[in-house]
Design a protein around this motif. Sequence first.
Motif, PDB file in Angstrom:
ATOM      1  N   GLN A  37       0.756  -1.133  -0.049  1.00 49.34           N
ATOM      2  CA  GLN A  37      -0.085  -0.101   0.013  1.00 49.34           C
ATOM      3  C   GLN A  37       0.810   1.251  -0.216  1.00 49.34           C
ATOM      4  O   GLN A  37       0.490   2.190  -0.221  1.00 49.34           O
ATOM      5  CB  GLN A  37      -0.838   0.129   1.349  1.00 49.34           C
ATOM      6  N   ASP A  38       2.095   1.196   0.394  1.00 50.44           N
ATOM      7  CA  ASP A  38       3.072   2.411   0.336  1.00 50.44           C
ATOM      8  C   ASP A  38       3.893   2.164  -0.971  1.00 50.44           C
ATOM      9  O   ASP A  38       4.484   1.257  -0.978  1.00 50.44           O
ATOM     10  CB  ASP A  38       3.703   2.262   1.705  1.00 50.44           C
ATOM     11  N   ARG A  39       4.036   3.271  -1.667  1.00 52.35           N
ATOM     12  CA  ARG A  39       4.452   3.142  -3.191  1.00 52.35           C
ATOM     13  C   ARG A  39       6.082   3.269  -2.814  1.00 52.35           C
ATOM     14  O   ARG A  39       6.910   2.402  -3.503  1.00 52.35           O
ATOM     15  CB  ARG A  39       4.256   4.537  -3.733  1.00 52.35           C
ATOM     16  N   THR A  40       6.513   3.849  -1.887  1.00 50.56           N
ATOM     17  CA  THR A  40       7.997   3.837  -1.363  1.00 50.56           C
ATOM     18  C   THR A  40       8.538   2.755  -1.161  1.00 50.56           C
ATOM     19  O   THR A  40       9.671   2.162  -1.499  1.00 50.56           O
ATOM     20  CB  THR A  40       8.338   5.069  -0.489  1.00 50.56           C
ATOM     21  N   VAL A  41       7.780   2.030  -0.150  1.00 51.75           N
ATOM     22  CA  VAL A  41       8.328   0.645   0.407  1.00 51.75           C
ATOM     23  C   VAL A  41       8.104  -0.350  -0.652  1.00 51.75           C
ATOM     24  O   VAL A  41       8.900  -1.243  -0.943  1.00 51.75           O
ATOM     25  CB  VAL A  41       7.235   0.291   1.461  1.00 51.75           C
ATOM     26  N   TRP A  42       6.975  -0.318  -1.711  1.00 50.40           N
ATOM     27  CA  TRP A  42       6.906  -1.065  -2.719  1.00 50.40           C
ATOM     28  C   TRP A  42       7.783  -1.057  -3.602  1.00 50.40           C
ATOM     29  O   TRP A  42       8.293  -2.074  -4.161  1.00 50.40           O
ATOM     30  CB  TRP A  42       5.528  -1.186  -3.302  1.00 50.40           C
ATOM     31  N   GLY A 206     -14.103  -5.844  -5.440  1.00 51.53           N
ATOM     32  CA  GLY A 206     -13.186  -4.898  -4.396  1.00 51.53           C
ATOM     33  C   GLY A 206     -12.206  -4.648  -4.979  1.00 51.53           C
ATOM     34  O   GLY A 206     -11.558  -3.574  -5.026  1.00 51.53           O
ATOM     35  N   VAL A 207     -11.082  -5.796  -5.211  1.00 49.29           N
ATOM     36  CA  VAL A 207      -9.890  -5.844  -5.602  1.00 49.29           C
ATOM     37  C   VAL A 207      -9.463  -5.256  -6.791  1.00 49.29           C
ATOM     38  O   VAL A 207      -8.578  -4.345  -7.002  1.00 49.29           O
ATOM     39  CB  VAL A 207      -9.160  -7.357  -5.228  1.00 49.29           C
ATOM     40  N   ALA A 208     -10.390  -5.661  -7.841  1.00 51.55           N
ATOM     41  CA  ALA A 208     -10.269  -5.089  -9.163  1.00 51.55           C
ATOM     42  C   ALA A 208     -10.513  -3.494  -9.221  1.00 51.55           C
ATOM     43  O   ALA A 208      -9.737  -2.889  -9.779  1.00 51.55           O
ATOM     44  CB  ALA A 208     -11.175  -5.727 -10.224  1.00 51.55           C
ATOM     45  N   GLU A 215      -4.068   2.221  -9.474  1.00 50.84           N
ATOM     46  CA  GLU A 215      -3.030   2.540 -10.778  1.00 50.84           C
ATOM     47  C   GLU A 215      -3.694   3.041 -11.747  1.00 50.84           C
ATOM     48  O   GLU A 215      -3.183   3.106 -13.094  1.00 50.84           O
ATOM     49  CB  GLU A 215      -2.637   0.813 -11.289  1.00 50.84           C
ATOM     50  N   GLN A 216      -4.958   4.012 -11.723  1.00 52.47           N
ATOM     51  CA  GLN A 216      -5.464   4.623 -12.808  1.00 52.47           C
ATOM     52  C   GLN A 216      -5.473   4.079 -14.235  1.00 52.47           C
ATOM     53  O   GLN A 216      -5.164   4.220 -14.970  1.00 52.47           O
ATOM     54  CB  GLN A 216      -4.515   5.964 -12.692  1.00 52.47           C
ATOM     55  N   VAL A 223      -9.246  -4.223 -16.669  1.00 49.28           N
ATOM     56  CA  VAL A 223      -9.982  -4.457 -15.213  1.00 49.28           C
ATOM     57  C   VAL A 223     -10.597  -5.613 -15.031  1.00 49.28           C
ATOM     58  O   VAL A 223     -10.751  -6.344 -14.147  1.00 49.28           O
ATOM     59  CB  VAL A 223     -10.663  -2.958 -15.162  1.00 49.28           C
ATOM     60  N   ALA A 224     -11.341  -6.097 -16.400  1.00 52.50           N
ATOM     61  CA  ALA A 224     -12.210  -7.261 -16.294  1.00 52.50           C
ATOM     62  C   ALA A 224     -11.137  -8.312 -16.002  1.00 52.50           C
ATOM     63  O   ALA A 224     -11.729  -9.455 -15.534  1.00 52.50           O
ATOM     64  CB  ALA A 224     -12.809  -7.272 -17.372  1.00 52.50           C
ATOM     65  N   TRP A 225     -10.083  -8.321 -16.567  1.00 50.74           N
ATOM     66  CA  TRP A 225      -9.268  -9.366 -16.397  1.00 50.74           C
ATOM     67  C   TRP A 225      -8.717  -9.610 -14.899  1.00 50.74           C
ATOM     68  O   TRP A 225      -8.622 -10.568 -14.524  1.00 50.74           O
ATOM     69  CB  TRP A 225      -7.710  -9.047 -17.372  1.00 50.74           C
ATOM     70  N   TYR A 226      -8.571  -8.445 -14.312  1.00 50.23           N
ATOM     71  CA  TYR A 226      -8.064  -8.590 -12.903  1.00 50.23           C
ATOM     72  C   TYR A 226      -9.167  -9.084 -12.050  1.00 50.23           C
ATOM     73  O   TYR A 226      -9.077  -9.994 -11.204  1.00 50.23           O
ATOM     74  CB  TYR A 226      -7.941  -6.862 -12.300  1.00 50.23           C
ATOM     75  N   PHE A 227     -10.413  -8.877 -12.541  1.00 51.54           N
ATOM     76  CA  PHE A 227     -11.489  -9.286 -11.912  1.00 51.54           C
ATOM     77  C   PHE A 227     -11.691 -10.716 -11.950  1.00 51.54           C
ATOM     78  O   PHE A 227     -11.941 -11.546 -11.081  1.00 51.54           O
ATOM     79  CB  PHE A 227     -12.929  -8.623 -12.248  1.00 51.54           C
TER      80      PHE A 227
END
Length: 328
Positions: A37-42, A206-208, A215-216, A223-227
């Motif tokens: 959830q933190d871009r710097t850490v990720w 929810g995740v998708a 990630e805009q 998005v459908a693939w993520y779902f």
Amino acid sequence: MAAMEPAYRRDRAAVAAICASLLAAGAFEAPTVLATQDRTVWAASPWRDDPYHAVLGLAELAVPALGLLIVLRLFGWRAPGRSDRGQQTVRAAGTMTALAGAALAFEWAAVLAGAHAAARTGWTSLLIAGLVVTSLLTAAAGVLLARCRWPRGSARRWRHDWLGDAALLCRWTPLPRRWIGPAAVAAVRRHALTGFVAASALAAAGVAGAQAIGEQLTDPLLVAWYFVVEATSLIAFCLVSNAIAGFVVRPARGRVRRAAEAALVTGGLATILAVAFRDVARAALGAGPVASVPTLVGLTLGVGLGVAVLTTAVLLVRTQDSSERATG
């Protein structure tokens, strides 16, 4: 009294192992959520890309879900059916610990492979230190859980399950009795697969959605693939974990239903593996990384669909042959 002593000791050992697994799960989830959830850490994480991220993403969702269910069930620990409850909860804790362990193994693989070595910072050192601590806690929990084994075949004699405990606990709430009575519980048992699919689809949506916003993403196909990937992997997780831990003890099912459910499991697992290892597999075949969304969708979902169809065909043919030999 002497006969009760072994059962008492086993009960205490089970509670200790379950608590250890919950501690390990918390130690796993905290840095995982921080990193994702933190871009710097990720950006400093060695396991931010596939194949490591695909496995980590599934564990990030499944581990806290199982942990929450386990904690809730501990509130009814002393209710009737304690032996079934102990075995089922230990199995659920084992599933949770195994998922965390698999994710940790992939994280160690990323570290040992030197993934993103040039981008490592102080956050990377902290993540690896957390990985060491979490790995030790998870290994200790696994050892304690392994010592709580019940006799082989005892799962076939279960008369209580998590659904029954949930209905029992709901009696202390203002919910209408018709929602938690025997008829409602029996209906849930008959339609357990529908419940698993609905819960998985809701979580996947929810995740998708969060992925698309974070990630805009603007490509509806992506998005459908993520779902679809999230939903299929979560359905497989629900079916496998239910078979292991007995969340819902279900009535007997016909061969077509059993084959369909097995196809959902193998198809979901094949899909998540295809997502994780798509670039590795293409590199082994001399092809480059996936460069377009349609190729990504066709490759990963095509593998999952193919494995599901093959599983269905094999199981239906096998059960038909078995029936013919039995009646021949």
